[in-house]
Write a protein that holds these residues in place. Structure first.
Motif, PDB file in Angstrom:
ATOM      1  N   ALA A  17      38.224  55.186  45.735  1.00 21.86           N
ATOM      2  CA  ALA A  17      37.127  55.242  46.704  1.00 21.86           C
ATOM      3  C   ALA A  17      35.841  55.737  46.049  1.00 21.86           C
ATOM      4  O   ALA A  17      34.741  55.250  46.348  1.00 21.86           O
ATOM      5  CB  ALA A  17      37.508  56.140  47.878  1.00 21.86           C
ATOM      6  N   LEU A  18      35.951  56.704  45.127  1.00 29.35           N
ATOM      7  CA  LEU A  18      34.762  57.185  44.416  1.00 29.35           C
ATOM      8  C   LEU A  18      34.143  56.084  43.568  1.00 29.35           C
ATOM      9  O   LEU A  18      32.909  55.929  43.529  1.00 29.35           O
ATOM     10  CB  LEU A  18      35.129  58.381  43.537  1.00 29.35           C
ATOM     11  CG  LEU A  18      35.539  59.666  44.259  1.00 29.35           C
ATOM     12  CD1 LEU A  18      35.949  60.725  43.255  1.00 29.35           C
ATOM     13  CD2 LEU A  18      34.404  60.186  45.122  1.00 29.35           C
ATOM     14  N   LEU A  19      34.977  55.287  42.888  1.00 27.69           N
ATOM     15  CA  LEU A  19      34.459  54.178  42.099  1.00 27.69           C
ATOM     16  C   LEU A  19      33.825  53.119  42.985  1.00 27.69           C
ATOM     17  O   LEU A  19      32.789  52.536  42.635  1.00 27.69           O
ATOM     18  CB  LEU A  19      35.588  53.551  41.268  1.00 27.69           C
ATOM     19  CG  LEU A  19      36.142  54.400  40.124  1.00 27.69           C
ATOM     20  CD1 LEU A  19      37.337  53.710  39.478  1.00 27.69           C
ATOM     21  CD2 LEU A  19      35.068  54.656  39.084  1.00 27.69           C
ATOM     22  N   ARG A  20      34.421  52.868  44.143  1.00 24.35           N
ATOM     23  CA  ARG A  20      33.874  51.879  45.067  1.00 24.35           C
ATOM     24  C   ARG A  20      32.513  52.327  45.600  1.00 24.35           C
ATOM     25  O   ARG A  20      31.577  51.528  45.709  1.00 24.35           O
ATOM     26  CB  ARG A  20      34.858  51.641  46.204  1.00 24.35           C
ATOM     27  CG  ARG A  20      34.439  50.545  47.170  1.00 24.35           C
ATOM     28  CD  ARG A  20      35.576  50.154  48.092  1.00 24.35           C
ATOM     29  NE  ARG A  20      36.078  51.288  48.852  1.00 24.35           N
ATOM     30  CZ  ARG A  20      37.254  51.867  48.660  1.00 24.35           C
ATOM     31  NH1 ARG A  20      38.056  51.432  47.701  1.00 24.35           N
ATOM     32  NH2 ARG A  20      37.648  52.894  49.394  1.00 24.35           N
ATOM     33  N   ARG A  21      32.389  53.606  45.921  1.00 26.61           N
ATOM     34  CA  ARG A  21      31.120  54.132  46.423  1.00 26.61           C
ATOM     35  C   ARG A  21      30.036  54.073  45.339  1.00 26.61           C
ATOM     36  O   ARG A  21      28.879  53.742  45.620  1.00 26.61           O
ATOM     37  CB  ARG A  21      31.311  55.571  46.906  1.00 26.61           C
ATOM     38  CG  ARG A  21      32.020  55.676  48.244  1.00 26.61           C
ATOM     39  CD  ARG A  21      32.556  57.087  48.455  1.00 26.61           C
ATOM     40  NE  ARG A  21      31.508  58.084  48.465  1.00 26.61           N
ATOM     41  CZ  ARG A  21      30.871  58.525  49.562  1.00 26.61           C
ATOM     42  NH1 ARG A  21      31.187  58.011  50.748  1.00 26.61           N
ATOM     43  NH2 ARG A  21      29.952  59.464  49.501  1.00 26.61           N
ATOM     44  N   LYS A  22      30.411  54.389  44.097  1.00 20.69           N
ATOM     45  CA  LYS A  22      29.436  54.318  43.010  1.00 20.69           C
ATOM     46  C   LYS A  22      28.964  52.881  42.787  1.00 20.69           C
ATOM     47  O   LYS A  22      27.770  52.619  42.575  1.00 20.69           O
ATOM     48  CB  LYS A  22      30.053  54.871  41.727  1.00 20.69           C
ATOM     49  CG  LYS A  22      29.105  54.823  40.543  1.00 20.69           C
ATOM     50  CD  LYS A  22      29.792  55.239  39.261  1.00 20.69           C
ATOM     51  CE  LYS A  22      28.844  55.069  38.071  1.00 20.69           C
ATOM     52  NZ  LYS A  22      29.502  55.401  36.787  1.00 20.69           N
ATOM     53  N   LYS A  23      29.902  51.921  42.867  1.00 14.80           N
ATOM     54  CA  LYS A  23      29.534  50.518  42.688  1.00 14.80           C
ATOM     55  C   LYS A  23      28.601  50.055  43.800  1.00 14.80           C
ATOM     56  O   LYS A  23      27.620  49.352  43.555  1.00 14.80           O
ATOM     57  CB  LYS A  23      30.800  49.666  42.660  1.00 14.80           C
ATOM     58  CG  LYS A  23      30.539  48.196  42.400  1.00 14.80           C
ATOM     59  CD  LYS A  23      31.841  47.410  42.333  1.00 14.80           C
ATOM     60  CE  LYS A  23      31.567  45.932  42.078  1.00 14.80           C
ATOM     61  NZ  LYS A  23      32.833  45.155  42.025  1.00 14.80           N
ATOM     62  N   LEU A  24      28.887  50.459  45.031  1.00 18.51           N
ATOM     63  CA  LEU A  24      28.031  50.084  46.153  1.00 18.51           C
ATOM     64  C   LEU A  24      26.643  50.706  46.021  1.00 18.51           C
ATOM     65  O   LEU A  24      25.620  50.066  46.304  1.00 18.51           O
ATOM     66  CB  LEU A  24      28.683  50.507  47.468  1.00 18.51           C
ATOM     67  CG  LEU A  24      27.934  50.161  48.758  1.00 18.51           C
ATOM     68  CD1 LEU A  24      27.690  48.663  48.846  1.00 18.51           C
ATOM     69  CD2 LEU A  24      28.714  50.640  49.975  1.00 18.51           C
TER      70      LEU A  24
END
Length: 390
Positions: free
Chosen positions: A142-149
């Motif tokens: 989820a942290l990686l997904r938020r950073k990508k977004l």
């Protein structure tokens, strides 16, 4: 619209730093990259405190993020993150929160930050179930997904400024966003405006007075005559200062460059259209085609090195591995071994039989046609470049 403040060289040219073989992309402005790094650290610290079941105050967040990034971390950075990624965090003003290093409870209001783990982004509802969803801890994916977004949102903001820049050109360029593969050469990437700051929760307002007129309105009829007259004089003088007209500057067209005087306007327009067409092709060029163009620019030097190698060795064929190592050691730029092999294959395809590869006993050898004139070889390279630019 764009800022013109002088910046250090490592900030102005950060987008030129690419590893060998890396395909061109749309780099972010330096200040946007710094904000992205702050967002990553904020997510990490806030998630860690949630796992400890601690309240993440801005004081705790500031201390930890500044140690991680070695940069200042201020309230406005959180406001910018809220603009780029709305509802990524839940902000509150709370009091009676224990301190960081002591067991005292402070009565003043503090800004608390909490990662919003809900994916739907709906408005908060009352109830224990919704509170449990809000307090859910983010995992690593989820942290990686938020950073990508967050990174995608920053790039979209940069695209908007780039689109405004293209429409302001003469003649203007109309290019769909999905076809823009690199920024315009004249686009000041690090001159884009700062991210706007969103409104964060503020402590409950206490009655305060900032001007003399505020004091008069609040204490009307309760002041002495002398104090009343003094405050009225201060308020009237403040109004007069605020009512001074502001001179507007704008609407004046820029004078023609003296160096262009005497040149036909049609010729200037033709040159501008040709330049706009060239820039449009550069912006929308495919990364594979861009890579081939880079190979064409290196081709003359590689051909000279290869010819000198065959003259020095006095052999009709040289092993493939030896040629790759010699070209890698002699070329001015740092090319990886697989990059040299790609250049050799490209030269074999585009130079019309000047370079050939033969295989003898499962071993590859390189041969060149020593009788080919250098001018003919240069003409073939130019033709290859023209085909790629067409």
């Amino acid at each position: 619209m764009f800022l013109s403040s002088k910046q250090p060289a490592y900030q102005r040219f950060h987008n030129l730093a690419r590893s060998a073989g890396e395909t061109p992309d749309l780099p972010l402005p330096y200040k946007y990259q710094v904000l992205l790094e702050r967002f990553r650290c904020t997510d990490t610290v806030a998630t860690m405190l949630q796992k400890r079941r601690e309240i993440c105050t801005f004081g705790k967040l500031k201390r930890a993020v500044e140690e991680m990034t070695r940069r200042k971390y201020e309230n406005r950075n959180l406001a910018q993150m809220e603009t780029v990624y709305p509802r990524a965090y839940i902000f509150r003003q709370e009091k009676n929160i224990p301190g960081v290093y002591d067991k005292r409870t402070y009565e003043s209001y503090q800004l608390t930050v909490e990662c919003n783990a809900r994916e739907d982004g709906r408005e908060e509802k009352e109830g224990e179930e919704e509170k449990e969803k809000t307090n859910a801890v983010l995992d690593s994916s989820a942290l990686l997904r938020r950073k990508k977004l967050f990174n995608m949102n920053l790039r979209d903001i940069t695209r908007r400024y780039h689109k405004q820049f293209l429409t302001s050109l003469n003649p203007p360029l109309e290019i769909p966003d999905e076809k823009v593969l690199r920024w315009h050469p004249a686009f000041q990437l690090d001159g884009v405006p700062n991210i706007e700051e969103a409104q964060l929760p503020k402590p409950p307002l206490t009655e305060s007075y900032t001007t003399a007129q505020d004091v008069l309105n609040a204490a009307q009829g309760r002041l002495g005559p002398h104090v009343q007259r003094v405050l009225e004089g201060v308020a009237s003088s403040s109004e007069r200062k605020g009512a001074e007209p502001v001179r507007e500057v704008g609407g004046v067209s820029a004078p023609l460059d003296p160096a262009l005087r005497g040149i036909s306007q049609k010729l200037l327009q033709k040159i501008q259209q040709k330049e706009a067409s060239r820039v449009k092709s550069d912006i929308t060029r495919d990364p594979v085609q861009e890579k081939r163009l880079e190979m064409v620019t290196r081709m003359p030097q590689l051909a000279r090195i290869l010819r000198s190698l065959f003259v020095a060795e006095k052999k009709a064929a040289i092993p493939w591995d030896t040629v790759v190592q010699k070209l890698r050691d002699s070329h001015t730029s740092c090319l990886p071994p697989d990059g040299v092999e790609e250049h050799l294959e490209f030269m074999r395809e585009s130079l019309g039989g000047w370079l050939s590869v033969v295989e003898v006993r499962k071993r590859r050898f390189v041969k060149i046609n020593k009788n080919t004139d250098s001018q003919v070889l240069t003409a073939r390279m130019q033709d290859t470049r023209k085909k790629l630019l067409a």
